[in-house]
Design a protein around this motif. Structure first.
Motif, PDB file in Angstrom:
ATOM      1  N   UNK A  65     -15.061  -2.453   1.146  1.00 13.49           N
ATOM      2  CA  UNK A  65     -13.817  -3.156   1.481  1.00 13.49           C
ATOM      3  C   UNK A  65     -13.573  -4.329   0.535  1.00 13.49           C
ATOM      4  N   UNK A  66     -14.588  -5.140   0.295  1.00 19.31           N
ATOM      5  CA  UNK A  66     -14.449  -6.296  -0.603  1.00 19.31           C
ATOM      6  C   UNK A  66     -14.128  -5.822  -2.020  1.00 19.31           C
ATOM      7  N   UNK A  67     -14.780  -4.754  -2.444  1.00 19.45           N
ATOM      8  CA  UNK A  67     -14.524  -4.175  -3.771  1.00 19.45           C
ATOM      9  C   UNK A  67     -13.052  -3.756  -3.882  1.00 19.45           C
ATOM     10  N   UNK A  68     -12.544  -3.058  -2.880  1.00 15.87           N
ATOM     11  CA  UNK A  68     -11.152  -2.595  -2.901  1.00 15.87           C
ATOM     12  C   UNK A  68     -10.178  -3.767  -2.894  1.00 15.87           C
ATOM     13  N   UNK A  69     -10.459  -4.797  -2.090  1.00 16.73           N
ATOM     14  CA  UNK A  69      -9.591  -5.974  -2.014  1.00 16.73           C
ATOM     15  C   UNK A  69      -9.539  -6.693  -3.353  1.00 16.73           C
ATOM     16  N   UNK A  70     -10.698  -6.899  -3.976  1.00 12.84           N
ATOM     17  CA  UNK A  70     -10.754  -7.628  -5.244  1.00 12.84           C
ATOM     18  C   UNK A  70      -9.939  -6.917  -6.326  1.00 12.84           C
ATOM     19  N   UNK A  71     -10.109  -5.601  -6.429  1.00  8.58           N
ATOM     20  CA  UNK A  71      -9.365  -4.846  -7.452  1.00  8.58           C
ATOM     21  C   UNK A  71      -7.866  -4.857  -7.150  1.00  8.58           C
ATOM     22  N   UNK A  72      -7.503  -4.662  -5.878  1.00 10.40           N
ATOM     23  CA  UNK A  72      -6.083  -4.634  -5.500  1.00 10.40           C
ATOM     24  C   UNK A  72      -5.411  -5.974  -5.777  1.00 10.40           C
ATOM     25  N   UNK A  73      -6.085  -7.077  -5.454  1.00 13.17           N
ATOM     26  CA  UNK A  73      -5.512  -8.403  -5.718  1.00 13.17           C
ATOM     27  C   UNK A  73      -5.363  -8.635  -7.220  1.00 13.17           C
ATOM     28  N   UNK A  74      -6.340  -8.157  -8.000  1.00 16.18           N
ATOM     29  CA  UNK A  74      -6.236  -8.294  -9.444  1.00 16.18           C
ATOM     30  C   UNK A  74      -5.049  -7.537 -10.012  1.00 16.18           C
ATOM     31  N   UNK A  75      -4.867  -6.290  -9.565  1.00 13.93           N
ATOM     32  CA  UNK A  75      -3.728  -5.487 -10.037  1.00 13.93           C
ATOM     33  C   UNK A  75      -2.410  -6.114  -9.577  1.00 13.93           C
ATOM     34  N   UNK A  76      -2.376  -6.584  -8.333  1.00 11.70           N
ATOM     35  CA  UNK A  76      -1.160  -7.220  -7.811  1.00 11.70           C
ATOM     36  C   UNK A  76      -0.807  -8.467  -8.621  1.00 11.70           C
ATOM     37  N   UNK A  77      -1.828  -9.227  -9.031  1.00 12.51           N
ATOM     38  CA  UNK A  77      -1.585 -10.427  -9.841  1.00 12.51           C
ATOM     39  C   UNK A  77      -0.965 -10.063 -11.188  1.00 12.51           C
ATOM     40  N   UNK A  78      -1.438  -8.960 -11.786  1.00 10.12           N
ATOM     41  CA  UNK A  78      -0.882  -8.514 -13.066  1.00 10.12           C
ATOM     42  C   UNK A  78       0.555  -8.025 -12.887  1.00 10.12           C
ATOM     43  N   UNK A  79       0.778  -7.202 -11.854  1.00  8.50           N
ATOM     44  CA  UNK A  79       2.122  -6.688 -11.589  1.00  8.50           C
ATOM     45  C   UNK A  79       3.080  -7.833 -11.268  1.00  8.50           C
ATOM     46  N   UNK A 129       6.262 -10.804  -2.890  1.00  4.01           N
ATOM     47  CA  UNK A 129       6.215 -11.789  -1.817  1.00  4.01           C
ATOM     48  C   UNK A 129       4.811 -12.373  -1.691  1.00  4.01           C
ATOM     49  N   UNK A 130       4.737 -13.639  -1.253  1.00  3.78           N
ATOM     50  CA  UNK A 130       3.443 -14.291  -1.027  1.00  3.78           C
ATOM     51  C   UNK A 130       2.640 -13.560   0.045  1.00  3.78           C
ATOM     52  N   UNK A 131       3.333 -12.763   0.886  1.00  2.00           N
ATOM     53  CA  UNK A 131       2.647 -12.029   1.946  1.00  2.00           C
ATOM     54  C   UNK A 131       1.746 -10.912   1.412  1.00  2.00           C
ATOM     55  N   UNK A 132       1.905 -10.562   0.126  1.00  2.00           N
ATOM     56  CA  UNK A 132       1.088  -9.499  -0.455  1.00  2.00           C
ATOM     57  C   UNK A 132      -0.392  -9.811  -0.311  1.00  2.00           C
ATOM     58  N   UNK A 133      -0.776 -11.064  -0.542  1.00  2.00           N
ATOM     59  CA  UNK A 133      -2.202 -11.426  -0.461  1.00  2.00           C
ATOM     60  C   UNK A 133      -2.752 -11.201   0.941  1.00  2.00           C
ATOM     61  N   UNK A 134      -1.967 -11.565   1.959  1.00  2.00           N
ATOM     62  CA  UNK A 134      -2.416 -11.347   3.334  1.00  2.00           C
ATOM     63  C   UNK A 134      -2.513  -9.865   3.667  1.00  2.00           C
ATOM     64  N   UNK A 135      -1.497  -9.108   3.245  1.00  2.00           N
ATOM     65  CA  UNK A 135      -1.465  -7.679   3.547  1.00  2.00           C
ATOM     66  C   UNK A 135      -2.625  -6.959   2.872  1.00  2.00           C
ATOM     67  N   UNK A 136      -2.877  -7.272   1.599  1.00  2.00           N
ATOM     68  CA  UNK A 136      -3.970  -6.637   0.870  1.00  2.00           C
ATOM     69  C   UNK A 136      -5.304  -6.929   1.548  1.00  2.00           C
ATOM     70  N   UNK A 137      -5.497  -8.168   1.965  1.00  2.00           N
ATOM     71  CA  UNK A 137      -6.768  -8.538   2.601  1.00  2.00           C
ATOM     72  C   UNK A 137      -6.947  -7.846   3.945  1.00  2.00           C
ATOM     73  N   UNK A 138      -5.922  -7.893   4.776  1.00  2.00           N
ATOM     74  CA  UNK A 138      -6.026  -7.263   6.096  1.00  2.00           C
ATOM     75  C   UNK A 138      -6.216  -5.757   5.991  1.00  2.00           C
ATOM     76  N   UNK A 139      -5.365  -5.105   5.201  1.00  2.00           N
ATOM     77  CA  UNK A 139      -5.456  -3.651   5.074  1.00  2.00           C
ATOM     78  C   UNK A 139      -6.734  -3.239   4.348  1.00  2.00           C
TER      79      UNK A 139
END
Length: 500
Positions: free
Chosen positions: A53-67, A74-84
């Protein structure tokens, strides 16, 4: 001195979300680990889903930051990525690790057990991930950045969680082997707890009674949803001890109307002509008589043939009364006073933008829901080669979604039990929530459907009778699915206790 306005409010919201996110991540991981230790009965095995889960969150947040450097998110992306990420990453790993331990307990060698788990549980994870992503795709239909940001973040972390479960997890299992049983606190039951077998057989003895009872309960829970009102909370979403909230309170108490976000009526025409001046005066007279509107002011720009009439709202600019007042200005006051006047008149401002956003969401939500239902039906029909199974799954999931809507309205809008849960009851439910809730809940409930039905189908293909296959499938998966749901509820509940 307390600064207040859209810029300071957004800055304060961003700070609160960052603090909430850090707190939610820390507590969510701890709670999830406790639940997993109870489920697996071994510490090392319990850590594997957390790692994925932590591995998936870290990669997703990194890709989201680039995109996010190219597209507005939206700022809510960080919350959604972490929860999901915590939810599905743990769920998918839980399914595979449980199946691996089951195959090892039956006597298979390590590599054979990993292969068996890959051909069964991992296959179900792939189809489950597809159903979740399909459910999320519906939000891309709505032409608003908040929906597309949420859909992008949630879909991204689900896809990465599936890939991590298919690649990283088998590699770790191969390295650890039986060492995942270290830190054992209790004996692992290979065939599932007998409680679930008794439950399955009890339900199958009286299927009609259980079906009717379940449907009635879900429909009763869904009843409050008939009173669902959507909108935007605005300042009401911010904790009451923040500077923005206190500044807003002082502003509305000491002055007539909410001055931070008035309704702007833009008049494009010969603003110094008697016709336009009379129309503006008549408009202000009507807004002054409207109890949901406050004082108005006029700003003239003769060189640009432009006039701006700013009308304050009596309540929160995003309150239902304020949005209804926007409708009256647009469809009653302006057409009446500017009839026959040579001028173009547009109504804008934050309340008008909120009204347009709510209307757009309400227009596209049914379209998105139908899109999700059709795609889900097609996918389930392909997976199970059946028409009855997809129809049954869709109907049950629709009942679950309706019940969830009802509970949300009862607690958050009507205030039933809100005090006990630490929530503030609000006038309206955030307009993005119903579609978001539909997509998330529909995807996750289909997720569990696929996992359970895959195990039943597997037993049936081995030669078991229908009743025996159902009993076996539920006995061997109910504990894992329930544990996965408990982890998800625990993680989401942690975020539900935060300040925003």
């Amino acid at each position: 001195m307390r600064p207040f306005g859209a810029i300071s409010l957004n800055e304060e919201i961003s700070e609160i979300i960052e603090e909430d996110l850090a707190q939610g991540e820390a507590i969510g991981v701890i709670v999830a680990l406790i639940v997993l230790v109870i489920v697996f009965g071994a510490l090392v095995a319990s850590l594997l889903p957390i790692v994925v889960a932590v591995f998936a969150i870290a990669i997703a947040l990194g890709i989201a930051a680039v995109v996010g450097q190219t597209f507005q998110l939206s700022i809510l992306v960080t919350n959604i990525v972490t929860m999901m990420g915590l939810a599905v990453g743990i769920d998918y790993s839980l399914f595979v690790v449980s199946r691996y331990r089951e195959e090892r307990a039956r006597g298979l060698e390590k590599i054979d057990a990993i292969t068996a788990a890959g051909s069964t549980a991992s296959r179900a994870v792939v189809f489950s991930g597809f159903t979740v992503v399909i459910a999320l795709l519906g939000m891309f239909i709505v032409p608003q950045s908040i929906f597309r940001s949420i859909a992008f973040g949630a879909s991204l972390v689900v896809i990465i969680a599936v890939l991590a479960t298919l690649t990283l997890l088998p590699a770790v299992l191969s390295l650890l082997g039986d060492r995942i049983e270290k830190g054992r606190i209790r004996r692992h039951q290979v065939e599932g707890h007998p409680f679930w077998d008794r439950v399955a057989r009890a339900v199958m003895r009286r299927p009609v009674a259980w079906l009717a009872g379940g449907v009635v309960i879900l429909l009763l829970l869904a009843l409050p949803a008939l009173g669902l009102k959507t909108g935007f909370s605005g300042i009401d979403a911010v904790p009451t001890d923040t500077e923005s909230y206190r500044a807003f309170t002082e502003l509305t108490q000491k002055f007539d109307g909410s001055r931070d976000a008035p309704v702007h009526v833009v008049v494009d025409g010969a603003v110094e002509s008697s016709d336009v001046e009379s129309a503006i005066a008549a408009l202000i007279e009507r807004t002054d008589d409207d109890p949901d509107l406050g004082p108005a002011s006029v700003e003239l720009h003769p060189d640009e043939n432009l006039a701006i009439v700013s009308v304050t709202t009596a309540e929160n600019p995003n309150a239902p009364e304020s949005l209804a007042a926007v409708e009256r200005i647009r469809h009653q006051y302006v057409p009446a006073v500017f009839a026959g006047v040579d001028a173009d008149v547009l109504v804008g401002g934050e309340p008008a933008m909120s009204r347009d956003a709510v209307e757009t969401t309400n227009t596209y939500t049914p379209i998105a829901n139908v899109f999700v239902l059709l795609l889900s039906f097609v996918l389930l029909m392909i997976v199970f080669r059946s028409i009855v199974v997809p129809i049954k799954a869709l109907l049950l999931n629709l009942l679950s979604v309706a019940a969830a809507y009802g509970v949300v309205v009862a607690v958050c809008q009507n205030g039933f039990g809100a005090g006990l849960l630490g929530f503030r009851d609000v006038e309206v439910i955030e307009s993005w929530l119903p579609l978001f809730l539909f997509s998330i809940l529909f995807g996750l409930s289909m997720d569990y459907h696929v996992f359970i039905l895959s195990r039943i189908r597997e037993a049936y293909d081995r030669g078991m009778s229908t009743e025996a296959a159902i009993s076996h499938g539920i006995r061997t998966t109910a504990g894992v699915v329930t544990s996965a749901a408990v982890v998800m509820v625990a993680v989401f509940s942690i975020f539900g206790t935060l300040s925003m």
